[in-house]
Design a protein around this motif. Structure first.
Motif, mmCIF file in Angstrom:
data_model
loop_
_atom_site.group_PDB
_atom_site.id
_atom_site.type_symbol
_atom_site.label_atom_id
_atom_site.label_comp_id
_atom_site.label_asym_id
_atom_site.label_seq_id
_atom_site.Cartn_x
_atom_site.Cartn_y
_atom_site.Cartn_z
ATOM 1 N N CYS A 176 -45.956 0.423 -30.464
ATOM 2 C CA CYS A 176 -45.263 -1.200 -30.740
ATOM 3 C C CYS A 176 -45.284 -1.506 -29.471
ATOM 4 N N LEU A 177 -45.601 -3.453 -29.056
ATOM 5 C CA LEU A 177 -45.859 -3.789 -27.739
ATOM 6 C C LEU A 177 -44.701 -4.962 -28.937
ATOM 7 N N PHE A 178 -43.091 -5.030 -27.734
ATOM 8 C CA PHE A 178 -42.204 -5.754 -28.595
ATOM 9 C C PHE A 178 -42.227 -6.612 -27.167
ATOM 10 N N VAL A 222 -35.047 -7.916 -19.245
ATOM 11 C CA VAL A 222 -34.235 -9.625 -18.184
ATOM 12 C C VAL A 222 -34.846 -9.779 -19.611
ATOM 13 N N PRO A 223 -35.020 -11.158 -19.885
ATOM 14 C CA PRO A 223 -34.888 -11.786 -20.912
ATOM 15 C C PRO A 223 -36.539 -11.855 -20.820
ATOM 16 N N GLY A 224 -37.761 -11.531 -22.383
ATOM 17 C CA GLY A 224 -38.655 -12.199 -21.800
ATOM 18 C C GLY A 224 -39.808 -10.715 -21.178
ATOM 19 N N ALA A 225 -38.562 -9.895 -21.064
ATOM 20 C CA ALA A 225 -39.563 -8.934 -20.746
ATOM 21 C C ALA A 225 -39.994 -7.694 -22.145
ATOM 22 N N TYR A 226 -41.213 -7.012 -21.508
ATOM 23 C CA TYR A 226 -41.857 -5.986 -22.480
ATOM 24 C C TYR A 226 -41.388 -4.816 -22.586
ATOM 25 N N LEU A 227 -41.841 -3.934 -24.040
ATOM 26 C CA LEU A 227 -41.182 -3.198 -24.544
ATOM 27 C C LEU A 227 -42.218 -1.979 -25.054
ATOM 28 N N ILE A 228 -42.336 -1.498 -24.914
ATOM 29 C CA ILE A 228 -43.751 -0.191 -25.327
ATOM 30 C C ILE A 228 -43.020 1.476 -26.001
ATOM 31 N N GLY A 276 -34.560 -8.324 -32.705
ATOM 32 C CA GLY A 276 -34.428 -9.600 -31.065
ATOM 33 C C GLY A 276 -35.702 -9.231 -30.699
ATOM 34 N N PHE A 277 -36.563 -8.290 -30.937
ATOM 35 C CA PHE A 277 -37.415 -8.253 -29.510
ATOM 36 C C PHE A 277 -39.041 -9.279 -30.882
ATOM 37 N N LYS A 278 -39.034 -9.434 -29.882
ATOM 38 C CA LYS A 278 -40.469 -9.542 -31.070
ATOM 39 C C LYS A 278 -41.933 -8.800 -30.712
ATOM 40 N N LEU A 279 -42.642 -8.265 -32.468
ATOM 41 C CA LEU A 279 -43.716 -7.763 -32.828
ATOM 42 C C LEU A 279 -44.801 -8.298 -32.135
ATOM 43 N N GLU A 280 -45.142 -8.283 -30.609
ATOM 44 C CA GLU A 280 -46.405 -8.526 -29.974
ATOM 45 C C GLU A 280 -47.998 -8.422 -30.782
ATOM 46 N N SER A 281 -47.757 -6.209 -30.329
ATOM 47 C CA SER A 281 -48.701 -6.047 -30.994
ATOM 48 C C SER A 281 -48.723 -4.762 -31.606
ATOM 49 N N LEU A 318 -29.805 8.355 -23.361
ATOM 50 C CA LEU A 318 -28.424 7.902 -23.857
ATOM 51 C C LEU A 318 -27.096 8.271 -23.260
ATOM 52 N N GLU A 319 -27.505 8.605 -22.267
ATOM 53 C CA GLU A 319 -26.299 8.293 -21.109
ATOM 54 C C GLU A 319 -26.754 7.445 -20.143
ATOM 55 N N PHE A 320 -28.127 6.991 -20.465
ATOM 56 C CA PHE A 320 -28.315 5.612 -19.091
ATOM 57 C C PHE A 320 -27.684 4.681 -18.821
ATOM 58 N N GLU A 321 -27.002 3.984 -17.304
ATOM 59 C CA GLU A 321 -26.541 3.306 -17.108
ATOM 60 C C GLU A 321 -27.074 2.289 -16.115
ATOM 61 N N PRO A 322 -28.382 1.719 -17.055
ATOM 62 C CA PRO A 322 -29.073 1.496 -15.250
ATOM 63 C C PRO A 322 -28.001 0.133 -14.664
ATOM 64 N N ASP A 323 -28.952 0.602 -13.518
ATOM 65 C CA ASP A 323 -27.912 -0.782 -12.354
ATOM 66 C C ASP A 323 -28.999 -1.846 -11.506
ATOM 67 N N GLN A 324 -30.063 -1.789 -12.044
ATOM 68 C CA GLN A 324 -31.006 -2.531 -12.252
ATOM 69 C C GLN A 324 -31.909 -2.857 -13.223
ATOM 70 N N GLU A 325 -32.576 -4.049 -13.368
ATOM 71 C CA GLU A 325 -33.120 -5.054 -14.577
ATOM 72 C C GLU A 325 -34.732 -4.437 -14.416
ATOM 73 N N TYR A 326 -35.113 -4.551 -15.716
ATOM 74 C CA TYR A 326 -36.458 -4.100 -15.245
ATOM 75 C C TYR A 326 -37.059 -5.217 -16.270
ATOM 76 N N GLU A 327 -38.375 -4.769 -16.051
ATOM 77 C CA GLU A 327 -39.618 -6.401 -16.361
ATOM 78 C C GLU A 327 -40.233 -5.814 -17.917
ATOM 79 N N LEU A 328 -40.692 -4.360 -18.096
ATOM 80 C CA LEU A 328 -41.776 -3.088 -18.490
ATOM 81 C C LEU A 328 -41.016 -2.185 -18.964
ATOM 82 N N TRP A 329 -40.607 -1.424 -19.696
ATOM 83 C CA TRP A 329 -40.737 -0.323 -20.606
ATOM 84 C C TRP A 329 -40.796 0.326 -21.246
ATOM 85 N N HIS A 330 -40.978 1.672 -21.006
ATOM 86 C CA HIS A 330 -42.869 2.884 -21.714
ATOM 87 C C HIS A 330 -41.858 3.430 -22.377
ATOM 88 N N ASP A 331 -41.769 3.852 -23.435
ATOM 89 C CA ASP A 331 -42.136 5.132 -23.986
ATOM 90 C C ASP A 331 -42.904 6.484 -25.046
#
Ligand SMILES: C[S@@+](CC[C@H](N)C(=O)[O-])C[C@H]1O[C@@H](n2cnc3c(N)ncnc32)[C@H](O)[C@@H]1O
Length: 208
Positions: A202-204, A141-147, A178-183, A103-116
């Protein structure tokens, strides 16, 4: 870190000091579902990936072995990060290590995939979950994936002694608007002591 972050750090440091990785309830020798969802995105090996609340997960080892070159590991526990770094020995320098409360993370780069896997579900208030979603939006980044993998509605109400918020694919989709559920997939995880815990993964995809 904030006072709340410091409380979380101490709690998790004690857990990671108390027993080896293989005895933790969430331990997996091979994080098969995470690996298969990551593969299903078709991202290249030089895609930037971040694992949130990674602890001592073997996911990092599997990703590095498969040639992933831009991996970031984030966890609130200094102890978990230290133990994980030690396992990588000199290979640790190829990974970016971040010790912070998410909750205090301040990203200083962009990611293409976020996994949690099993970190997001510890955020039990609406303020915390919306802050988390806001951070994912800033980091990806736009079009990135979120798991996101959490205990499902059939899963336990606590994890490591802490209360969790449980989800199904529909409630996760509502939170990650704002994220599309892919699977998505529901599965039982067998803990080292033989209990069964039901997870939803979920993969978004971040809408461009
Ligand atoms: C149940 S473990 C899961 C570990 C790993 N993801 C896995 O699947 O093996 C939860 C992890 O989240 C971390 N964690 C808990 N709350 C956190 C927070 N607010 N910010 C960052 N990490 C957190 C803990 O230190 C722990 O490593």
């Amino acid at each position: 870190m904030s006072e709340q972050g410091e409380i979380r750090r101490q709690y998790w440091d004690e857990i990671y000091s108390s027993r080896p990785a293989e005895e933790m309830g969430w331990h997996q020798d091979v994080p098969e579902i995470s690996l298969s969802l990551i593969r299903s995105t078709g991202l290249s090996r030089d895609a930037s990936i971040i694992d949130i609340g990674a602890g001592e997960s073997s996911l990092a080892r599997h990703l590095m072995d498969s040639g992933v070159s831009q991996l970031t590991i984030l966890d609130v526990s200094e102890k978990a990060i230290q133990k994980s770094r030690e396992l990588f020995k000199e290979g640790a320098s190829k990974i970016r290590w971040i010790t912070t409360d998410i909750l205090e993370f301040e990203p200083d780069q962009e990611y293409e995939l976020w996994h949690d896997r099993a970190c997001f579900h510890f955020l039990t208030s609406e303020g915390e979950t919306s802050k988390y979603v806001e951070i994912t939006r800033r980091a990806l980044v736009p079009g990135a994936y979120l798991i996101i993998g959490t205990f499902s509605l059939e899963g336990p109400m606590k994890c490591s002694g802490l209360p969790v918020k449980r989800y199904d694919h529909e409630s996760l989709q509502k939170i990650f608007f704002g994220f599309k559920l892919e699977s998505y997939v529901y599965l039982d995880h067998k803990t080292p002591s033989g209990n069964s815990q039901n997870y939803i993964f979920c993969l978004f995809k971040a809408e461009p």
